[in-house]
Design a protein around this motif. Structure first.
Motif, PDB file in Angstrom:
ATOM      1  N   VAL A  96      -1.939   6.930  14.008  1.00 10.60           N
ATOM      2  CA  VAL A  96      -2.280   8.159  13.280  1.00 10.60           C
ATOM      3  C   VAL A  96      -1.075   8.641  12.490  1.00 10.60           C
ATOM      4  O   VAL A  96      -1.166   8.979  11.297  1.00 10.60           O
ATOM      5  CB  VAL A  96      -2.756   9.256  14.267  1.00 10.60           C
TER       6      VAL A  96
ATOM      7  N   PHE B 102       6.336  21.583  -2.225  1.00 10.63           N
ATOM      8  CA  PHE B 102       6.355  20.456  -1.285  1.00 10.63           C
ATOM      9  C   PHE B 102       5.532  19.299  -1.794  1.00 10.63           C
ATOM     10  O   PHE B 102       5.632  18.195  -1.285  1.00 10.63           O
ATOM     11  CB  PHE B 102       5.771  20.870   0.071  1.00 10.63           C
TER      12      PHE B 102
ATOM     13  N   MET C 234       3.418  16.636   5.322  1.00 15.68           N
ATOM     14  CA  MET C 234       2.653  15.559   5.944  1.00 15.68           C
ATOM     15  C   MET C 234       3.542  14.375   6.272  1.00 15.68           C
ATOM     16  O   MET C 234       3.416  13.760   7.336  1.00 15.68           O
ATOM     17  CB  MET C 234       1.535  15.080   5.019  1.00 15.68           C
TER      18      MET C 234
ATOM     19  N   LEU D  83      -7.883   8.394   9.854  1.00 14.63           N
ATOM     20  CA  LEU D  83      -7.064   9.291  10.672  1.00 14.63           C
ATOM     21  C   LEU D  83      -7.888   9.857  11.816  1.00 14.63           C
ATOM     22  O   LEU D  83      -7.495   9.849  12.980  1.00 14.63           O
ATOM     23  CB  LEU D  83      -6.596  10.429   9.762  1.00 14.63           C
TER      24      LEU D  83
ATOM     25  N   ASP E   3      -4.117  26.603   3.821  1.00 14.19           N
ATOM     26  CA  ASP E   3      -3.451  25.592   2.999  1.00 14.19           C
ATOM     27  C   ASP E   3      -2.938  24.437   3.831  1.00 14.19           C
ATOM     28  O   ASP E   3      -3.071  23.280   3.475  1.00 14.19           O
ATOM     29  CB  ASP E   3      -2.278  26.221   2.255  1.00 14.19           C
TER      30      ASP E   3
ATOM     31  N   LEU F 279      -4.251  20.705   7.723  1.00  8.23           N
ATOM     32  CA  LEU F 279      -4.126  19.336   8.239  1.00  8.23           C
ATOM     33  C   LEU F 279      -2.836  19.111   9.005  1.00  8.23           C
ATOM     34  O   LEU F 279      -2.882  18.597  10.130  1.00  8.23           O
ATOM     35  CB  LEU F 279      -4.285  18.320   7.109  1.00  8.23           C
ATOM     36  N   PRO F 280      -1.675  19.466   8.449  1.00  9.14           N
ATOM     37  CA  PRO F 280      -0.464  19.289   9.260  1.00  9.14           C
ATOM     38  C   PRO F 280      -0.512  20.072  10.558  1.00  9.14           C
ATOM     39  O   PRO F 280      -0.013  19.608  11.591  1.00  9.14           O
ATOM     40  CB  PRO F 280       0.661  19.798   8.355  1.00  9.14           C
TER      41      PRO F 280
ATOM     42  N   LEU G 111       0.916  15.663  17.839  1.00  7.34           N
ATOM     43  CA  LEU G 111       2.332  15.496  18.198  1.00  7.34           C
ATOM     44  C   LEU G 111       2.616  16.089  19.567  1.00  7.34           C
ATOM     45  O   LEU G 111       3.259  15.472  20.421  1.00  7.34           O
ATOM     46  CB  LEU G 111       3.202  16.161  17.135  1.00  7.34           C
TER      47      LEU G 111
ATOM     48  N   ILE H 294       5.469  15.321   9.408  1.00 11.22           N
ATOM     49  CA  ILE H 294       4.638  15.289  10.620  1.00 11.22           C
ATOM     50  C   ILE H 294       4.314  13.859  11.017  1.00 11.22           C
ATOM     51  O   ILE H 294       4.399  13.470  12.183  1.00 11.22           O
ATOM     52  CB  ILE H 294       3.329  16.066  10.407  1.00 11.22           C
TER      53      ILE H 294
ATOM     54  N   MET I 269      -3.254  17.600   0.717  1.00 12.37           N
ATOM     55  CA  MET I 269      -2.244  17.165   1.670  1.00 12.37           C
ATOM     56  C   MET I 269      -2.109  15.661   1.681  1.00 12.37           C
ATOM     57  O   MET I 269      -1.022  15.117   1.783  1.00 12.37           O
ATOM     58  CB  MET I 269      -2.602  17.642   3.086  1.00 12.37           C
ATOM     59  N   ILE I 270      -3.240  14.962   1.667  1.00 19.72           N
ATOM     60  CA  ILE I 270      -3.162  13.505   1.562  1.00 19.72           C
ATOM     61  C   ILE I 270      -3.977  13.049   0.371  1.00 19.72           C
ATOM     62  O   ILE I 270      -4.975  13.672   0.002  1.00 19.72           O
ATOM     63  CB  ILE I 270      -3.657  12.781   2.834  1.00 19.72           C
TER      64      ILE I 270
ATOM     65  N   PHE J 224      -7.956  18.083   2.055  1.00 16.04           N
ATOM     66  CA  PHE J 224      -7.290  19.182   2.744  1.00 16.04           C
ATOM     67  C   PHE J 224      -6.238  19.846   1.891  1.00 16.04           C
ATOM     68  O   PHE J 224      -5.050  19.835   2.213  1.00 16.04           O
ATOM     69  CB  PHE J 224      -6.628  18.709   4.049  1.00 16.04           C
ATOM     70  N   ASN J 225      -6.680  20.360   0.787  1.00 13.66           N
ATOM     71  CA  ASN J 225      -5.745  21.075  -0.079  1.00 13.66           C
ATOM     72  C   ASN J 225      -4.634  20.153  -0.561  1.00 13.66           C
ATOM     73  O   ASN J 225      -3.470  20.513  -0.555  1.00 13.66           O
ATOM     74  CB  ASN J 225      -5.169  22.273   0.693  1.00 13.66           C
TER      75      ASN J 225
ATOM     76  N   ILE K 144       5.264  12.152  14.585  1.00 14.29           N
ATOM     77  CA  ILE K 144       4.277  11.629  15.540  1.00 14.29           C
ATOM     78  C   ILE K 144       4.602  10.178  15.866  1.00 14.29           C
ATOM     79  O   ILE K 144       4.638   9.765  17.033  1.00 14.29           O
ATOM     80  CB  ILE K 144       2.850  11.730  14.966  1.00 14.29           C
TER      81      ILE K 144
ATOM     82  N   ASN L  24       2.262  15.364   0.381  1.00 20.76           N
ATOM     83  CA  ASN L  24       2.994  16.597   0.594  1.00 20.76           C
ATOM     84  C   ASN L  24       4.058  16.292   1.620  1.00 20.76           C
ATOM     85  O   ASN L  24       3.801  15.616   2.611  1.00 20.76           O
ATOM     86  CB  ASN L  24       2.016  17.648   1.132  1.00 20.76           C
TER      87      ASN L  24
END
Lengths: 461, 495, 164
Positions: free
Chosen positions: A105, A175, A118, A4, C136, C139-140, C147, A121, A57-58, A54-55, A125, A115
């Motif tokens: 990306v 989520f 993500m 990424l 938290d 990242l997004p 974006l 988003i 997220m991925i 990242f917590n 994108i 999540n």
């Protein structure tokens, strides 16, 4: 994760590089190097313990690594065949490349999501980059129309997707995929909001991957965009879209499968049928490939129907993408030489340029599903697993539409080999450099080798 | 191991040939074909000594449980031999034509021969299916690139028709695959398999067998062809170049018969027996219908095409009558028909290239100008008519005998084929070869060396196998007995 | 507080209806502004300060002004716009109504989830929102910058005149 970062940085770097007067080759080189580096960073994560970043997220596991490799590999394959397209862009060359990097990306975020934020988003994108790229041929009215249509319908679908995500959050309180999965498997009475949310998410995702009856944007957008962008949209975006689709439904919703299995099988039948029926009457190869991509999306959706075989999905998307890209790259050259993308422009291609004719034929055979090509093996894998899960009618419809498919794919082959070119077309020169020829040849070999020995790619996940 | 070489040599040869340029392509192609014949004879020799040594297995697609599993049984040995004998003759027969792009032409012929051999030796259902479909691609291009005027539409109809049948077969293939449940050779987990032995050992219910029978049989019926799936055949045979027609009628249609014998009979035996009556009726209707149509034909090639439907209809009826005579008759008649029909189409090719027409009415008196052609033509033609002492006779006799045991009335109707066959064949010979020489046939030259070299072996086979067919009968006896046992043991409940 | 909620809700629905019913597009936008103001009021009732502020500044201040500009440039009028056939209008009403029916039915049956922790009434405050957003959901948040970059590139690429 590093993938990424590398891709985003390459995109930024390319944009800044646009300030200086850099040669086209250098820009191309930087983009390719960036993609290779991203691919290397991705492959580094193969067979390691799944790590969350990242917590949470991925979350990168073998499934994600495989699909990201597929996305990057197919994009690199496409870029190598594209110098004609990039050679003609006069303005904003580096911005074009940067947009492709950013769309990659978005795709990586879509594939490796853990999540739903993500996922959202990533989809956004990807979609916004594609809206712009679809409209990048500013002098062409159909390109503008394609971009506008894609943007309006895409924004609408994103809205529905977001509503679905919100409702699922409202029902499950989380989520994160694991939280949602826990909610759905908890065995309590599920709130109806959860079901509605699930269906809205299904609708939103189906739009993005052009599954009927949410596919109505596909032919106009694919036809109006520049051919390279169409190739990118119909192959790479589908890989990412279905990877996300499968992951979401397999992890979160597989415990309530009895709720959506009929809906999805109806969607599959509709997609496969509509894609085949509407492709029969097409005279333009570009639109034909667009409608056929709809019917192939139906096949990929079958894997979601069955729910257990990520291998088959991976093999199918790779086989479909390679065949489709070979077809599109030949189409790009023919379109440039003849001025339009009709089937009649392909007449007599075999005599004028045998390599292009042979490449198009192999790719058409693979898309039709004739044995000894990758497309056949892909269909066998998917149809067998669907049959195994007990959906006999879906298999029957798929086979019937495959028969229809052979008819329109063969129209192109007949034009290439058995019709003679008009005098003026005999004089066309198809500018293809040796790099193009080599990569095209590798593509043809890949299709045939994967048709004979599919295990090279299949047993990875 | 040897079977592996026999299988892959034509493909390698095709690849190499496509790179060769110039006149020597023909000779190189003939060389490869003769090498294939020698190898096939070596395989035959090995088969007489020790059949087990000819089987070969290795992993192909582990995720599906498909293996590269090839084996040669009696019937497939016969058909491999047929292919290996006919391909050099076919290649030799094209020497007098100057086809454009010869490298591609001969490469396609050799590739097709490889795929045909693959169909005959495959012991794994997926491998069989892949070769079945793969054999279609070369013949499509041969017929469409070097064929007659109307070729594009006709060959596309042929391709589409055949592929539709094969796709129905694919459903059957997948279903059978999913019913098997055998331990994996390495991991010992239960998994599915395409292997022939595993499929035969399946215990399918009667309903399943019936629909599976039809799924497979549609593909085979279209290939053979059997009435009413035959509409693609006369047009395609007429429009294809001579070599293409020879490949189609000589070897490719045997694929359908072989499919019935090797895959349909053992695996779906109950469904087989239950549906036999319908199939035999259709086949015999086809025999009479095609024979009557053949009498009315004006074009020689179309006439032989219809006669081919008639012959194959009789063979198919014999297959479904399921007794020793009829099966043996079917097997012998396969070989005989292959040889005869190749000879007949070649003779038509000779006549057409000399006089420019295939119209029976406008020709005449050729035998005065080309006596050698006349003699060889009459030998091969009588073989097709099934005169005793020619190769057509043992097959036809056994077939009619076998069908008679099944049902006397049907056999009587089928027996009409002998009479009708004699009618159209003799009429054709009389009109074309005998009679007055006219303007078209004035300048007819006699056979050249290459043409002679093709027709003499064919005529020799016609006579020799007519006088002494026992060799072939012995070759396939074991296989036929095995098949009969497989079919009969499972139909005790129905009978 | 209840009275405030009902008043704002009534205002929101009324002005939303007026948006689609008035003929003059400028009036339409002004009614939309009123709708958004009432929504902002709702956000304040939730104690979501950040959201209310952002709604006011960005949505109403920037986006609605842009809408006004575009409509003034394009000079849209009711007379020049092609109207859809009655059948399509009917179909639209029916499908919209169905969606409304489904959503209302589901919301009626919805059960509030008993939360384990106490609802944090301070959750909407800017400080708390910032903590969650930057820790938290970092990242997004960063990817959202990509974006926006893409959107900016697109705006420049598509709208600016080519120089070559």
């Amino acid at each position: 994760m590093i993938t990424l970062v590398i891709l985003a940085l390459v995109g930024l770097f390319l944009m800044i590089a646009g300030l200086f007067d850099i040669s086209r080759k250098a820009v191309f080189g930087v983009a390719m190097t960036g993609m290779v580096a991203a691919l290397a960073g991705n492959l580094y994560m193969w067979d390691k313990v799944p790590m969350a970043y990242f917590n949470r997220m991925i979350l990168i596991d073998n499934y994600d690594v495989a699909f990201i490799t597929a996305v990057l590999g197919v994009s690199m394959f496409l870029f190598l065949l594209s110098e004609n397209y990039f050679g003609k862009i006069q303005n904003y060359l580096t911005e074009h490349y940067a947009l492709y990097m950013f769309s990659l990306v978005g795709m990586i975020a879509m594939i490796s999501f853990n999540n739903l934020v993500m996922l959202f988003i990533g989809i956004e994108i990807l979609s916004v980059s594609l809206y712009i790229l679809a409209g990048s041929e500013k002098n062409n009215l159909s390109s503008n129309e394609a971009s506008l249509k894609y943007f309006l319908m895409g924004a609408f679908a994103t809205g529905i997707l977001l509503m679905g995500i919100t409702l699922i959050y409202g029902a499950s309180g989380s989520f994160y995929l694991s939280g949602i999965e826990q909610y759905f498997t908890s065995g309590n009475e599920l709130s109806p909001i959860a079901y509605i949310g699930m269906f809205l998410v299904l609708v939103g995702m189906s739009f993005k991957v052009s599954v009927a009856p949410f596919h109505f944007w596909t032919p106009d957008v694919y036809d109006g965009s520049p051919t390279f962008v169409t190739a990118f949209m119909s192959t790479v975006v589908k890989i990412a879209g279905f990877a996300a689709f499968f992951k979401l439904f397999y992890i979160c919703f597989s415990s309530v499968i009895h709720y959506w299995v009929e809906v999805v099988s109806v969607l599959v039948i509709l997609t496969v049928t509509i894609g085949a029926m509407t492709a029969i009457t097409q005279k333009s190869v570009k639109r034909l490939l667009a409608y056929s991509s709809v019917s192939h999306a139906g096949y990929m959706l079958m894997v979601v129907l069955v729910g257990a075989d990520a291998d088959n999905l991976m093999f199918y998307v790779v086989a479909y993408s390679i065949s489709s890209i070979v077809a599109f790259s030949v189409l790009m050259l023919v379109q440039e030489a003849a001025g339009n993308a009709e089937i009649t422009s392909f007449e007599g291609l075999a005599k004028v340029n045998p390599l292009l004719g042979f490449a198009m034929t192999v790719s058409m055979l693979s898309l039709a599903g004739i044995p000894l090509t990758a497309g056949f093996m892909a269909k066998v894998y998917i149809l067998t697993s669907v049959f195994n899960a007990g959906h006999g009618i879906v298999v029957l419809v798929a086979i019937l539409t495959a028969m229809v498919g052979i008819y329109y794919y063969f129209k192109v082959i007949i034009a290439i080999y058995f019709k003679t070119a008009t005098e003026e077309r005999k004089l066309f020169t198809y500018n293809s450099s040796s790099l193009f020829k080599i990569v095209l040849f590798i593509g043809i070999i890949a299709i045939i080798v994967l048709g004979i020995c599919p295990d090279i790619i299949h047993n990875l996940i | 191991m040897m079977t592996l070489i026999v299988l892959f040599l034509p493909f390698v040869a095709a690849l190499l040939l496509s790179l060769v340029k110039g006149e020597s392509v023909k000779k190189i192609a003939l060389g490869f074909a003769l090498a294939e014949l020698v190898l096939a004879l070596m395989v035959l020799n090995q088969y007489m000594i020790d059949p087990k040594a000819l089987s070969f297995t290795c992993f192909w697609i582990t995720s599906l449980g498909a293996h590269l599993n090839i084996d040669v049984s009696g019937i497939s040995m016969l058909l491999v031999l047929l292919t290996a004998v006919l391909i050099p003759l076919i290649i030799l027969s094209t020497f007098k034509h100057d086809y454009k792009n010869p490298a591609a032409f001969y490469a396609l012929i050799l590739a097709m021969s490889g795929a045909l051999i693959g169909v005959f030796v495959a012991n794994d259902l997926l491998l069989f299916y892949v070769f079945w479909e793969a054999a279609l691609i070369p013949i499509y291009f041969i017929a469409a690139l070097w064929g007659g005027e109307n070729r594009i539409k006709v060959t596309f109809k042929f391709f589409l028709y055949t592929v539709i049948g094969s796709l129905f077969m694919l459903i059957g293939v997948m279903y059978l695959y999913l019913q098997t449940n055998v331990p994996h050779p390495i991991t010992f987990e239960p998994h599915h398999s395409f292997d022939f032995d595993h499929l035969v050992a399946l215990n399918l219910s009667f309903q399943e067998q019936c629909w599976l029978f039809w799924a497979f049989f549609i593909a085979f019926a279209i290939k053979m062809p059997i009435f009413p799936f035959h509409t693609w055949q006369p047009d395609t045979y007429t429009e294809a170049p001579a070599a293409g027609t020879m490949l189609l009628s000589g070897i490719m249609l045997k694929m359908g018969i072989f499919g019935v014998l090797h895959w349909l009979m053992p695996i779906m035996n109950e469904g087989f027996y239950a549906n036999a009556k319908i199939v035999i009726t259709l086949a015999i209707i086809g025999v009479v219908y095609a024979s009557i149509l053949a009498i009315m034909q004006k074009d020689m090639k179309r006439l032989i095409a219809y006669s081919s439907i008639a012959h194959v209809g009789l063979i198919a009826a014999g297959l479904f009558a399921v007794n020793e005579q009829s099966l043996q008759g079917a097997v012998i008649q396969m070989f005989a028909h292959g040889v005869n029909v190749v000879g007949l189409f070649f003779i038509i090719d000779i006549i057409e290239s000399r006089t420019g027409t295939r119209d029976i009415a406008s020709l005449g008196g050729i035998i005065n100008k080309a006596p050698k052609l006349g003699v060889l033509f009459v030998i091969i033609m009588l073989g097709a008519v099934a005169l005793p002492l020619t190769n057509g006779f043992p097959g036809e006799f056994l077939l009619l005998n076998g069908i008679f045991q099944y049902n006397a009335v049907l056999a009587a109707v089928a027996g009409l084929t002998i009479i009708l066959g004699a009618v159209y064949m003799l009429k054709m010979y009389q009109n074309v070869m005998l009679g007055e020489v006219n303007a078209l046939t004035e300048k007819f030259t006699d056979l050249t060396m290459t043409e002679f070299a093709v027709l003499v072996p064919i005529a020799a086979i016609v006579i020799i196998t007519g006088i002494y067919p026992q060799y072939f009968l012995d070759l396939t006896q074991g296989d036929v007995d095995h098949l009969l046992k497989l079919v009969n043991t499972n139909i005790v409940t129905i009978k | 507080m209840d009275k405030m909620f009902y008043f704002l809700a009534f205002l929101a629905i009324l002005s939303a209806l007026m948006v689609v019913l008035v003929k003059n597009p400028i009036h339409s936008i002004l009614y939309l502004l009123v709708t958004f103001t009432s929504i902002t009021g709702h956000y304040i009732l939730f104690n979501a300060q950040f959201l209310a502020a952002v709604n006011f500044i960005v949505y109403m201040g920037a986006i609605m002004v842009l809408f006004l500009f575009v409509i003034m440039f394009l000079n849209l009028n009711g007379e020049t716009e092609p109207q859809k056939s009655t059948l399509v209008k009917f179909a639209g009403v029916i499908s919209g109504g169905l969606l409304l029916l489904v959503m209302v039915a589901s919301f009626k049956k919805a059960v509030t989830i008993p939360l384990n922790t106490e609802v944090d009434t301070q959750i909407g405050l800017i400080k708390n929102l910032g903590m969650v957003l930057f820790k938290d959901y970092a990242l997004p948040f960063e990817l959202a910058s990509v974006l926006f970059l893409v959107a900016m590139i697109g705006a420049v690429m598509l709208a600016k005149k080519d120089w070559k």
